[in-house]
Write an enzyme that holds these catalytic residues in place. Structure first.
Site, PDB file in Angstrom:
ATOM      1  N   SER A   1     -45.819 106.847  14.399  1.00  0.00           N
ATOM      2  CA  SER A   1     -45.242 106.077  15.503  1.00  0.00           C
ATOM      3  C   SER A   1     -45.483 104.576  15.378  1.00  0.00           C
ATOM      4  O   SER A   1     -44.729 103.778  15.921  1.00  0.00           O
ATOM      5  CB  SER A   1     -45.787 106.581  16.842  1.00  0.00           C
ATOM      6  OG  SER A   1     -47.199 106.584  16.831  1.00  0.00           O
TER       7      SER A   1
ATOM      8  N   GLU B   1     -44.887  97.466  32.451  1.00  0.00           N
ATOM      9  CA  GLU B   1     -46.321  97.753  32.420  1.00  0.00           C
ATOM     10  C   GLU B   1     -46.750  97.808  30.965  1.00  0.00           C
ATOM     11  O   GLU B   1     -45.927  98.043  30.076  1.00  0.00           O
ATOM     12  CB  GLU B   1     -46.594  99.103  33.089  1.00  0.00           C
ATOM     13  CG  GLU B   1     -46.451 100.343  32.177  1.00  0.00           C
ATOM     14  CD  GLU B   1     -45.029 100.610  31.688  1.00  0.00           C
ATOM     15  OE1 GLU B   1     -44.079 100.053  32.263  1.00  0.00           O
ATOM     16  OE2 GLU B   1     -44.882 101.372  30.712  1.00  0.00           O
TER      17      GLU B   1
ATOM     18  N   LYS C   1     -41.675 101.643  19.861  1.00  0.00           N
ATOM     19  CA  LYS C   1     -41.364 101.173  21.217  1.00  0.00           C
ATOM     20  C   LYS C   1     -40.133 100.269  21.256  1.00  0.00           C
ATOM     21  O   LYS C   1     -39.393 100.267  22.228  1.00  0.00           O
ATOM     22  CB  LYS C   1     -42.574 100.448  21.810  1.00  0.00           C
ATOM     23  CG  LYS C   1     -43.744 101.407  22.041  1.00  0.00           C
ATOM     24  CD  LYS C   1     -44.484 101.101  23.303  1.00  0.00           C
ATOM     25  CE  LYS C   1     -45.394 102.236  23.706  1.00  0.00           C
ATOM     26  NZ  LYS C   1     -46.497 102.470  22.738  1.00  0.00           N
TER      27      LYS C   1
END
Ligand SMILES: *Cc1c(COP(=O)(O)O)cnc(C)c1O
Length: 401
Positions: A381, A114, A92
């Site tokens: 990830s 969010e 991210k």
């Protein structure tokens, strides 16, 4: 969203994508799109982005040859793209650095975002601290109670966390609340979108900022194997780590692209998040894409053991890749993902995020059916420290968090 407006032009991925948003946001989205077009090839912007990726986020991430897994499974050679080794523990940060840098160039001083499990909120709060920007995170009230540690982590980083009490008080409601907040205060505020979803230009920006994953992996695999991989596998929530893992291979037709969705208790149960396999075309969160919804277009409750894959939609580019059959999307159940979580820990000494383990589970199934001269790249990830307590609980072990 009440006032809807659709634009038909390059903002689409086939029939998907677009900008379905209130009138008041339309002009601001255009400013974001214009600023992005201006800066994305600007040498100073690119230099600052690369510097932060390399010296703050710990890029390039390793492409690790998983020798034990390869030998144990007895088929294709398996390489792991180690996004779990990035600062803040997941992919991210790649996207957040890019969007926050753009926000700064646009003269914004306040970031909003969010978050579901809290991973994107933590990444955004991290960069806000680094850039000395204000930061407010919208998180469903149910999620703030399930993820207390991440709430405190965001506060520690200087962010304010707003528990969202509308709807089912989960991720989809947090996106609505953040969009609403942006609508009411656009002058100093930038909305940092957490996945390859939402109205244009977010899916494109997120695609570009995450494509660093496949830019690196392509170079790394050519160095290691002297050829392209036969298959690239990644998990799909909104689709950002997957699109970043696929991006540089989309025009290489011999590279199979596999996205692993969270099937929860099973694709054919009502406790699932397998959006592409089970969803239908709809409009939500500013985009046309595939969603889990009932016949009236009401968004369904979704379920997965993995909070990061627990989203009722998917990014529009994945909807198109599925329709074109350029990528294939498969469902992986909770049980298969938990088994993969344990498997990769024991065989490779890597505690990977439960989201990523959806991809690992598919690799376990497919690698033995492939030949020893074939190559798979599987994206990890994120790291799995955050999941240890809940996996223990799934196995009936109660540990203090
Ligand atoms: C958020 C998250 C995901 C899911 O998001 P995508 O946008 O689909 O990549 C997957 N893995 C980890 C570790 C996450 O934090």
């Amino acid at each position: 969203m009440k006032e809807m407006q659709a634009k038909t032009d390059t903002r689409h991925y086939g029939q998907f994508g677009g900008q379905y948003i209130p009138e008041t946001l339309m002009a601001e989205l255009q400013r974001v799109a214009d600023a992005y077009d201006k800066y994305r090839n600007d040498p100073d912007f690119v230099k600052e982005l690369d510097d932060l990726l390399n010296n703050y986020a710990n890029r390039p991430s390793l492409l690790y040859y998983a020798k034990q897994m390869t030998e144990d499974l007895g088929g294709a050679k398996i390489y792991l793209k180690r996004e779990d080794l990035n600062h803040t523990g997941a992919h991210k940060i790649n996207n957040v650095i890019g969007q926050a840098l753009l926000a700064k160039r646009m003269g914004k001083t306040r970031l909003i975002a969010e978050t579901g499990a809290g991973q994107h909120g933590v990444a955004t709060a991290t960069i806000a601290a680094l850039f000395k920007m204000d930061c407010e995170i919208f998180m469903g009230k149910v999620d703030t109670e399930r993820q207390k540690l991440n709430v405190y982590r965001m506060e520690l980083l200087g962010a304010k966390v707003h528990p969202v009490t509308t709807g089912s008080m989960v991720l989809k409601d947090a996106v609505n609340a953040a969009l609403q907040e942006w609508t009411s205060r656009i002058d100093d505020t930038f909305y940092v979108m957490g996945s390859a979803v939402g109205p244009y230009p977010f899916p494109k920006m997120v695609h570009d900022f995450q494509s660093v994953i496949s830019k690196e992996s392509k170079q790394q695999i050519l160095e290691a194997e002297g050829k392209l991989p036969d298959m690239v596998v990644a998990c799909v929530g909104g689709g950002s780590n997957a699109i970043g893992s696929f991006a540089e291979y989309i025009n290489d037709p011999d590279v199979k692209l596999i996205g692993c969705e969270a099937a929860g208790k099973g694709v054919n149960t009502d406790q699932t998040a397998a959006t592409i396999e089970r969803g239908s075309v709809g409009i939500f969160h500013g985009m046309k894409s595939l969603f889990l919804q009932n016949n009236d277009g009401q968004i369904d409750k979704v379920y997965s053991i993995s909070a990061g894959l627990d989203y009722p939609g998917v990014g529009p580019e994945h909807a198109q890749l599925a329709e074109l059959k350029r990528a294939q999307y498969v469902g992986v159940t909770d049980e298969e993902a938990v088994q993969a979580f344990e498997y990769i820990a024991k065989t490779e000494g890597i505690v990977a995020a439960i989201e990523s383990c959806h991809a690992v589970a598919y690799v376990e199934k497919i690698a033995p059916k492939m030949s020893k001269d074939q190559v798979i790249i599987c994206t990890l990830s994120g790291r799995g420290d955050k999941d240890v307590a809940s996996i223990a609980k799934y196995r009936g072990v109660d540990i203090d968090e």
